[in-house]
Design a protein around this motif. Structure first.
Motif, PDB file in Angstrom:
ATOM      1  N   GLU A  15      -2.671   6.379   3.986  1.00  0.00           N
ATOM      2  CA  GLU A  15      -1.398   6.919   3.849  1.00  0.00           C
ATOM      3  C   GLU A  15      -0.295   6.549   4.926  1.00  0.00           C
ATOM      4  OE1 GLU A  15      -3.674   8.434   1.191  1.00  0.00           O
ATOM      5  OE2 GLU A  15      -4.231   9.018   3.260  1.00  0.00           O
ATOM      6  N   LYS A  16      -0.912   6.181   5.869  1.00  0.00           N
ATOM      7  CA  LYS A  16       0.165   5.646   7.048  1.00  0.00           C
ATOM      8  C   LYS A  16       0.663   4.229   6.587  1.00  0.00           C
ATOM      9  CE  LYS A  16      -2.501   8.155  10.894  1.00  0.00           C
ATOM     10  NZ  LYS A  16      -3.414   8.037  11.893  1.00  0.00           N
ATOM     11  N   MET A  17      -0.294   3.341   6.201  1.00  0.00           N
ATOM     12  CA  MET A  17       0.226   2.085   5.566  1.00  0.00           C
ATOM     13  C   MET A  17       1.076   2.267   4.465  1.00  0.00           C
ATOM     14  SD  MET A  17      -3.167  -0.303   5.571  1.00  0.00           S
ATOM     15  CE  MET A  17      -4.528   0.730   5.179  1.00  0.00           C
ATOM     16  N   LEU A  18       1.067   3.209   3.637  1.00  0.00           N
ATOM     17  CA  LEU A  18       1.999   3.162   2.624  1.00  0.00           C
ATOM     18  C   LEU A  18       3.290   3.704   2.978  1.00  0.00           C
ATOM     19  CD1 LEU A  18      -0.267   4.960  -0.132  1.00  0.00           C
ATOM     20  CD2 LEU A  18       0.561   2.712  -0.302  1.00  0.00           C
ATOM     21  N   ILE A  19       3.203   4.769   3.968  1.00  0.00           N
ATOM     22  CA  ILE A  19       4.404   5.129   4.468  1.00  0.00           C
ATOM     23  C   ILE A  19       5.299   3.848   5.466  1.00  0.00           C
ATOM     24  CG2 ILE A  19       5.388   6.954   6.411  1.00  0.00           C
ATOM     25  CD1 ILE A  19       2.991   8.404   5.464  1.00  0.00           C
ATOM     26  N   ASN A  20       4.612   3.519   6.054  1.00  0.00           N
ATOM     27  CA  ASN A  20       5.288   2.249   6.801  1.00  0.00           C
ATOM     28  C   ASN A  20       5.842   1.227   5.841  1.00  0.00           C
ATOM     29  OD1 ASN A  20       4.662   3.386   9.345  1.00  0.00           O
ATOM     30  ND2 ASN A  20       2.479   2.327   9.540  1.00  0.00           N
ATOM     31  N   GLU A  21       5.097   0.671   4.908  1.00  0.00           N
ATOM     32  CA  GLU A  21       5.399  -0.189   3.832  1.00  0.00           C
ATOM     33  C   GLU A  21       6.604   0.365   3.186  1.00  0.00           C
ATOM     34  OE1 GLU A  21       6.055  -3.290   1.903  1.00  0.00           O
ATOM     35  OE2 GLU A  21       4.596  -3.223   3.415  1.00  0.00           O
ATOM     36  N   ALA A  22       6.835   1.486   2.826  1.00  0.00           N
ATOM     37  CA  ALA A  22       7.827   2.099   2.323  1.00  0.00           C
ATOM     38  C   ALA A  22       9.014   2.071   3.031  1.00  0.00           C
ATOM     39  CB  ALA A  22       7.749   3.755   1.815  1.00  0.00           C
ATOM     40  N   ARG A  23       9.154   2.434   4.171  1.00  0.00           N
ATOM     41  CA  ARG A  23      10.044   2.385   5.058  1.00  0.00           C
ATOM     42  C   ARG A  23      10.592   0.833   5.361  1.00  0.00           C
ATOM     43  NH1 ARG A  23       7.679   7.054   8.815  1.00  0.00           N
ATOM     44  NH2 ARG A  23       8.248   8.900   7.704  1.00  0.00           N
ATOM     45  N   ASN A  24       9.638   0.148   5.337  1.00  0.00           N
ATOM     46  CA  ASN A  24      10.059  -1.414   5.574  1.00  0.00           C
ATOM     47  C   ASN A  24      10.714  -1.984   4.356  1.00  0.00           C
ATOM     48  OD1 ASN A  24       8.693  -1.685   7.969  1.00  0.00           O
ATOM     49  ND2 ASN A  24       6.796  -2.493   7.184  1.00  0.00           N
ATOM     50  N   GLN A  25      10.629  -1.339   3.014  1.00  0.00           N
ATOM     51  CA  GLN A  25      11.105  -1.736   2.104  1.00  0.00           C
ATOM     52  C   GLN A  25      12.520  -0.885   1.748  1.00  0.00           C
ATOM     53  OE1 GLN A  25       9.048  -2.516  -1.748  1.00  0.00           O
ATOM     54  NE2 GLN A  25       7.392  -3.184  -0.532  1.00  0.00           N
ATOM     55  N   GLY A  26      12.911  -0.275   2.540  1.00  0.00           N
ATOM     56  CA  GLY A  26      14.092   0.542   2.452  1.00  0.00           C
ATOM     57  C   GLY A  26      13.944   1.697   1.471  1.00  0.00           C
ATOM     58  N   VAL A  27      12.662   2.347   1.393  1.00  0.00           N
ATOM     59  CA  VAL A  27      12.508   3.495   0.349  1.00  0.00           C
ATOM     60  C   VAL A  27      12.365   4.851   1.225  1.00  0.00           C
ATOM     61  CG1 VAL A  27      10.788   4.523  -0.938  1.00  0.00           C
ATOM     62  CG2 VAL A  27      11.210   1.945  -1.215  1.00  0.00           C
ATOM     63  N   GLU A  28      13.250   5.754   0.849  1.00  0.00           N
ATOM     64  CA  GLU A  28      13.032   6.948   1.332  1.00  0.00           C
ATOM     65  C   GLU A  28      11.752   7.620   1.037  1.00  0.00           C
ATOM     66  OE1 GLU A  28      15.370  11.459   1.448  1.00  0.00           O
ATOM     67  OE2 GLU A  28      16.084   9.515   0.609  1.00  0.00           O
ATOM     68  N   PRO A 269      -0.533  -1.940   0.280  1.00  0.00           N
ATOM     69  CA  PRO A 269       0.762  -1.202   0.387  1.00  0.00           C
ATOM     70  C   PRO A 269       2.009  -1.518  -0.252  1.00  0.00           C
ATOM     71  CG  PRO A 269      -0.436  -0.892   2.332  1.00  0.00           C
ATOM     72  CD  PRO A 269      -1.138  -2.282   1.552  1.00  0.00           C
ATOM     73  N   SER A 270       2.341  -3.201   0.005  1.00  0.00           N
ATOM     74  CA  SER A 270       3.326  -3.660  -0.554  1.00  0.00           C
ATOM     75  C   SER A 270       3.272  -3.853  -2.033  1.00  0.00           C
ATOM     76  CB  SER A 270       3.600  -5.094  -0.090  1.00  0.00           C
ATOM     77  OG  SER A 270       4.733  -5.766  -0.686  1.00  0.00           O
ATOM     78  N   ALA A 271       2.108  -4.150  -2.512  1.00  0.00           N
ATOM     79  CA  ALA A 271       1.997  -3.931  -3.943  1.00  0.00           C
ATOM     80  C   ALA A 271       2.484  -2.801  -4.689  1.00  0.00           C
ATOM     81  CB  ALA A 271       0.493  -4.550  -4.441  1.00  0.00           C
ATOM     82  N   ILE A 272       1.793  -1.739  -3.925  1.00  0.00           N
ATOM     83  CA  ILE A 272       1.803  -0.237  -4.650  1.00  0.00           C
ATOM     84  C   ILE A 272       3.295   0.190  -4.295  1.00  0.00           C
ATOM     85  CG2 ILE A 272       1.173   2.284  -4.284  1.00  0.00           C
ATOM     86  CD1 ILE A 272      -1.695   1.162  -3.376  1.00  0.00           C
ATOM     87  N   ILE A 273       4.063   0.073  -3.178  1.00  0.00           N
ATOM     88  CA  ILE A 273       5.293   0.537  -3.088  1.00  0.00           C
ATOM     89  C   ILE A 273       6.534  -0.193  -3.996  1.00  0.00           C
ATOM     90  CG2 ILE A 273       7.194   0.763  -1.544  1.00  0.00           C
ATOM     91  CD1 ILE A 273       4.985   2.708  -1.016  1.00  0.00           C
ATOM     92  N   SER A 274       6.121  -1.513  -4.359  1.00  0.00           N
ATOM     93  CA  SER A 274       6.898  -2.383  -5.141  1.00  0.00           C
ATOM     94  C   SER A 274       6.730  -1.783  -6.510  1.00  0.00           C
ATOM     95  CB  SER A 274       6.440  -3.751  -4.930  1.00  0.00           C
ATOM     96  OG  SER A 274       6.718  -4.294  -3.690  1.00  0.00           O
ATOM     97  N   TYR A 275       5.621  -1.542  -7.031  1.00  0.00           N
ATOM     98  CA  TYR A 275       5.283  -0.993  -8.223  1.00  0.00           C
ATOM     99  C   TYR A 275       5.930   0.517  -8.439  1.00  0.00           C
ATOM    100  CZ  TYR A 275       3.548   1.268 -12.350  1.00  0.00           C
ATOM    101  OH  TYR A 275       3.338   2.029 -13.573  1.00  0.00           O
TER     102      TYR A 275
END
Length: 282
Positions: A15-28, A269-275
């Motif tokens: 979850e920590k990795m997903l949250i950080n990646e989402a923020r890196n991709q400009g996702v709220e 995490p990048s693959a998941i958030i991008s999807y």
């Protein structure tokens, strides 16, 4: 800006990795603690996110919250139907068989006496598994009639869910299994999970060792078809190397992937958030 609601009951490294990646991709990101929220289901839900990522460890929290959100037309990944099937080993096995995905020999019975008849048919050694559960808990080897009878009798004093006797052959395999990750129908990566000393289970949560696993054609094909069988958008597929090829024994709805990132170097995490960003825009 895309807004993702992350539903959780424990914050794990994933979850920590997903949250950080989402923020890196400009996702709220809106974090939703399943232990603290409640819903007045008599009223319409308000302030909904574009999409929800279901990451609850608890199977029962997961399916009930997902069902509730979907009933209010929310998009949840993975869906209620996927979570329901993946969280129950019997439902998973049936779905895999319907889609032609190879699985170990499997039987289900509903009493101690019928379970013993199953063992006469499947043979020893076999494995007794709870239909609902994770991390290798309450899985027991059935090596001979005498010890199997004792194990089956012990289950009769547990919760009724353990009176469902889900039994699989003990596949003759190397001292490891394979976990692969599939996102949006695409094979992402895989690892071997080697069993620790003095244990036949390979779960990394129990001390299993993770090593990179090459994405060979057979593994990619079986992984993708297993994900399709459960309509899984983001799933982990667990399989074993039998004498006759790969067999799938589990599909994970809220897959843990920290060890996959560590040993493969793939940015999961990048693959998941991008999807999720693409999915939210549909």
């Amino acid at each position: 800006m895309v807004s993702i609601g992350v539903i959780y009951d424990f914050i794990r490294p994933e979850e920590k990795m997903l949250i950080n990646e989402a923020r890196n991709q400009g996702v709220e990101v809106k974090l939703i603690d399943a232990k603290n929220i409640y819903f007045n289901i008599s009223n319409s839900l308000k302030n909904l996110e574009d999409i929800y990522l279901q990451r609850c460890v608890s199977y029962f929290r997961s399916i009930h919250i997902t069902y509730l959100l979907e009933s209010f037309k929310c998009t949840v990944i993975n869906s209620f139907n996927t979570a329901l099937v993946c969280g129950n080993k019997l439902f998973t096995t049936i779905s895999l068989l319907k889609h032609g995905v190879p699985v170990p020999k499997t039987a289900i019975s509903f009493s101690k006496s019928s379970a013993l008849k199953v063992l006469d048919e499947i043979g020893y050694p076999s494995i007794l598994k709870p239909v609902i559960g994770s991390w290798g808990r309450l899985i027991a080897p059935l090596n001979d009639p005498e010890s199997s009878l004792a194990i089956l009798e012990s289950r009769e004093y547990l919760h009724p869910i353990y009176h469902l006797y889900y039994i699989q052959e003990r596949v003759e395999r190397p001292p490891r299994d394979i976990r692969s990750l599939v996102v949006d129908g695409q094979f992402i990566c895989a690892i071997y999970r080697y069993q620790p000393p003095l244990d036949w289970r390979t779960n990394t949560a129990r001390g299993g060792r993770a090593e990179p696993c090459p994405g060979v054609d057979e593994l990619i094909d079986v992984s993708v078809r297993a994900a399709e069988a459960v309509n899984g958008e983001i799933v982990g597929v667990d399989c074993m190397e039998s004498r006759d090829g790969l067999v799938v024994h589990e599909v994970n709805n809220t897959v843990e992937f920290k060890n996959m990132v560590r040993v493969t170097g793939v940015n999961i995490p990048s693959a998941i958030i991008s999807y999720l960003k693409r999915r939210a825009k549909k």
